[in-house]
Scaffold this motif. Structure first.
Motif, PDB file in Angstrom:
ATOM      1  N   SER A   1       0.837  -1.203   0.000  1.00 40.27           N
ATOM      2  CA  SER A   1       0.000   0.000   0.000  1.00 40.27           C
ATOM      3  C   SER A   1       0.870   1.251   0.000  1.00 40.27           C
ATOM      4  CB  SER A   1      -0.928   0.007   1.218  1.00 40.27           C
ATOM      5  OG  SER A   1      -0.177   0.031   2.416  1.00 40.27           O
ATOM      6  N   LYS A   2       0.335   2.328  -0.606  1.00 50.64           N
ATOM      7  CA  LYS A   2       1.055   3.596  -0.664  1.00 50.64           C
ATOM      8  C   LYS A   2       1.061   4.308   0.684  1.00 50.64           C
ATOM      9  CE  LYS A   2      -0.111   4.364  -5.525  1.00 50.64           C
ATOM     10  NZ  LYS A   2      -0.837   5.251  -6.464  1.00 50.64           N
ATOM     11  N   LYS A   3      -0.003   4.131   1.463  1.00 53.56           N
ATOM     12  CA  LYS A   3      -0.109   4.774   2.771  1.00 53.56           C
ATOM     13  C   LYS A   3      -0.184   3.686   3.834  1.00 53.56           C
ATOM     14  CE  LYS A   3      -2.578   8.735   0.842  1.00 53.56           C
ATOM     15  NZ  LYS A   3      -3.836   9.517   0.864  1.00 53.56           N
ATOM     16  N   PRO A   4       0.957   3.229   4.328  1.00 56.19           N
ATOM     17  CA  PRO A   4       0.934   2.140   5.319  1.00 56.19           C
ATOM     18  C   PRO A   4       0.281   2.581   6.621  1.00 56.19           C
ATOM     19  CG  PRO A   4       3.152   3.043   5.117  1.00 56.19           C
ATOM     20  CD  PRO A   4       2.334   3.669   4.023  1.00 56.19           C
ATOM     21  N   VAL A   5      -0.422   1.643   7.238  1.00 61.60           N
ATOM     22  CA  VAL A   5      -1.074   1.887   8.523  1.00 61.60           C
ATOM     23  C   VAL A   5      -0.165   1.364   9.618  1.00 61.60           C
ATOM     24  CG1 VAL A   5      -3.112   1.437   9.929  1.00 61.60           C
ATOM     25  CG2 VAL A   5      -3.333   1.673   7.444  1.00 61.60           C
ATOM     26  N   LEU A   6       0.313   2.255  10.468  1.00 61.45           N
ATOM     27  CA  LEU A   6       1.229   1.866  11.539  1.00 61.45           C
ATOM     28  C   LEU A   6       0.444   1.264  12.686  1.00 61.45           C
ATOM     29  CD1 LEU A   6       3.576   4.983  11.584  1.00 61.45           C
ATOM     30  CD2 LEU A   6       4.003   2.777  10.507  1.00 61.45           C
ATOM     31  N   PRO A   7       0.872   0.115  13.191  1.00 60.03           N
ATOM     32  CA  PRO A   7       0.156  -0.485  14.319  1.00 60.03           C
ATOM     33  C   PRO A   7       0.377   0.299  15.604  1.00 60.03           C
ATOM     34  CG  PRO A   7       2.147  -1.731  13.856  1.00 60.03           C
ATOM     35  CD  PRO A   7       2.029  -0.688  12.776  1.00 60.03           C
ATOM     36  N   GLU A   8      -0.606   0.257  16.483  1.00 64.49           N
ATOM     37  CA  GLU A   8      -0.473   0.932  17.764  1.00 64.49           C
ATOM     38  C   GLU A   8       0.560   0.202  18.629  1.00 64.49           C
ATOM     39  OE1 GLU A   8      -4.211   1.190  19.629  1.00 64.49           O
ATOM     40  OE2 GLU A   8      -5.105   2.494  18.097  1.00 64.49           O
ATOM     41  N   LYS A   9       1.404   0.990  19.258  1.00 70.62           N
ATOM     42  CA  LYS A   9       2.457   0.414  20.078  1.00 70.62           C
ATOM     43  C   LYS A   9       1.860  -0.102  21.384  1.00 70.62           C
ATOM     44  CE  LYS A   9       7.210   1.297  21.465  1.00 70.62           C
ATOM     45  NZ  LYS A   9       8.305   2.283  21.514  1.00 70.62           N
ATOM     46  N   LYS A  10       2.057  -1.371  21.636  1.00 72.23           N
ATOM     47  CA  LYS A  10       1.529  -1.989  22.845  1.00 72.23           C
ATOM     48  C   LYS A  10       2.676  -2.178  23.840  1.00 72.23           C
ATOM     49  CE  LYS A  10      -2.204  -4.406  20.467  1.00 72.23           C
ATOM     50  NZ  LYS A  10      -2.822  -5.703  20.184  1.00 72.23           N
ATOM     51  N   TRP A  11       2.499  -1.590  25.007  1.00 75.65           N
ATOM     52  CA  TRP A  11       3.516  -1.678  26.048  1.00 75.65           C
ATOM     53  C   TRP A  11       3.220  -2.877  26.938  1.00 75.65           C
ATOM     54  CZ3 TRP A  11       7.770   1.380  26.152  1.00 75.65           C
ATOM     55  CH2 TRP A  11       7.751   2.530  25.360  1.00 75.65           C
ATOM     56  N   GLN A  12       4.262  -3.608  27.264  1.00 75.80           N
ATOM     57  CA  GLN A  12       4.123  -4.736  28.171  1.00 75.80           C
ATOM     58  C   GLN A  12       4.276  -4.245  29.610  1.00 75.80           C
ATOM     59  OE1 GLN A  12       6.826  -7.894  27.347  1.00 75.80           O
ATOM     60  NE2 GLN A  12       6.156  -9.167  29.069  1.00 75.80           N
ATOM     61  N   PRO A  13       3.323  -4.549  30.484  1.00 71.50           N
ATOM     62  CA  PRO A  13       3.442  -4.059  31.865  1.00 71.50           C
ATOM     63  C   PRO A  13       4.639  -4.671  32.579  1.00 71.50           C
ATOM     64  CG  PRO A  13       1.619  -5.608  31.640  1.00 71.50           C
ATOM     65  CD  PRO A  13       2.110  -5.329  30.260  1.00 71.50           C
ATOM     66  N   CYS A  14       5.190  -3.890  33.492  1.00 73.26           N
ATOM     67  CA  CYS A  14       6.377  -4.333  34.226  1.00 73.26           C
ATOM     68  C   CYS A  14       5.993  -5.454  35.195  1.00 73.26           C
ATOM     69  CB  CYS A  14       6.977  -3.158  34.987  1.00 73.26           C
ATOM     70  SG  CYS A  14       8.472  -3.592  35.900  1.00 73.26           S
ATOM     71  N   PRO A  15       6.738  -6.548  35.205  1.00 75.79           N
ATOM     72  CA  PRO A  15       6.395  -7.653  36.114  1.00 75.79           C
ATOM     73  C   PRO A  15       6.595  -7.296  37.581  1.00 75.79           C
ATOM     74  CG  PRO A  15       8.470  -8.093  34.987  1.00 75.79           C
ATOM     75  CD  PRO A  15       7.900  -6.874  34.360  1.00 75.79           C
ATOM     76  N   TYR A  16       7.440  -6.286  37.888  1.00 75.66           N
ATOM     77  CA  TYR A  16       7.694  -5.913  39.283  1.00 75.66           C
ATOM     78  C   TYR A  16       6.655  -4.927  39.818  1.00 75.66           C
ATOM     79  CZ  TYR A  16      12.230  -8.067  38.408  1.00 75.66           C
ATOM     80  OH  TYR A  16      13.229  -8.942  38.090  1.00 75.66           O
TER      81      TYR A  16
END
Length: 308
Positions: free
Chosen positions: A243-258
């Motif tokens: 595609s000419k206009k790529p759709v960037l995925p939303e950045k998913k943060w992993q919660p800190c285990p501590y």
């Protein structure tokens, strides 16, 4: 009275509104007064009323009949899915030989690739094949389903690269140069398992283009399958690549285990929901900062006392 009626009728006002104004102002009223009264009443000329109303007429392409309301011409809608997809340029010889296990020039493989891109909605698809593939098949160059080439040529999908015979020898133009040149000019995608290393060395702009826009593929049980990650695991997805206009995925943060017990502060690579509106400092840095604040306040008070 009749002259005034004709005058304001030519301006586009209705006879009913003109008669009402003349009854109120009298027959000897000036034209300026009548016009002011018409405007005050909210009466509008018919030409302005027609402009205010939406036109029911629709433009029709020259030389064609009226089109159904559901159909739209290509390029008419900016959000058309076909306009957001990149042009496709297929290396016909490479695809056909891959489908034929490098033994037979299988035209059915080209048809499978074209159908795959058509189903995705691509409108610009070009396949390049040397002209001598039109000749009858021989034992050293077997061709399967040669009629497919004729059908694709009629559909303006297949393009033959020129070739001729000189003193019994076949002179063939380099079809790879056609493929790369057209794809580069159209800002499209090259479909091939060839790396075109000779053309990369020939032109530095083509080198970057081939590295970034080459789509490799595989045939699995007569199924055309390009990879889901054309540029590797950390590259764009196949849909973004095409595609000419790529759709960037939303950045998913992993919660800190501590959780709240984490002492890494801003050096922690995980997500801390409790630190959204706080400066993410480590515990040691927070203690140092708290210690510096009262010291700084004490020094400021001493300076104020010493000053006259």
């Amino acid at each position: 009275h009749q002259s005034k009626m004709d005058f304001f009728c030519k301006l586009g006002y209705s006879k009913q509104d003109i008669c009402k104004v003349l009854e109120n102002l009298g027959q000897e009223a000036l034209e300026d007064d009548v016009l002011k009264e018409l405007i005050r009443m909210g009466s509008k000329p018919q030409a302005l009323e027609n402009q205010a109303q939406p036109s029911q007429l629709k433009l029709v392409a020259r030389g064609s009949c009226s089109t159904p309301p559901g159909l739209k011409w290509l390029g008419e809608d900016e959000n058309d899915s076909s306009s957001s997809l990149r042009p496709i340029v297929i290396d016909g010889s490479n695809v056909a030989m891959s489908h034929g296990n490098k033994e037979v020039f299988s035209c059915w493989g080209i048809q499978l690739a074209v159908d795959w891109f058509r189903e995705r909605g691509h409108t610009y698809i070009k396949v390049f094949v040397p002209l001598w593939r039109k000749e009858p098949p021989r034992q050293d160059n077997p061709i399967a389903d040669q009629h497919i080439l004729e059908e694709l040529e009629k559909q303006s999908v297949l393009v033959y690269t020129p070739s001729r015979k000189v003193k019994g020898k076949r002179v063939v133009c380099y079809d790879d140069r056609y493929i790369v040149k057209v794809a580069y000019e159209k800002d499209g995608v090259i479909v091939s398992n060839d790396h075109y290393r000779d053309l990369q060395n020939e032109n530095p702009e083509w080198k970057w283009f081939i590295e970034q826009r080459l789509l490799m593929y595989s045939f699995v049980s007569n199924r055309f399958m390009p990879p889901d990650d054309p540029l590797g695991r950390h590259g764009p997805t196949l849909s973004n690549f095409l595609s000419k206009k790529p759709v960037l995925p939303e950045k998913k943060w992993q919660p800190c285990p501590y959780g709240k017990k984490c002492t890494y502060g801003n050096k922690c690579k995980f997500y801390h929901p409790e630190r959204q509106h706080q400066a993410q400092l480590s515990v040691a840095d927070e203690l140092r900062a708290k210690r510096k604040v009262p010291l700084a306040l004490g020094k400021a008070e001493e300076r104020c006392q010493c000053s006259p």
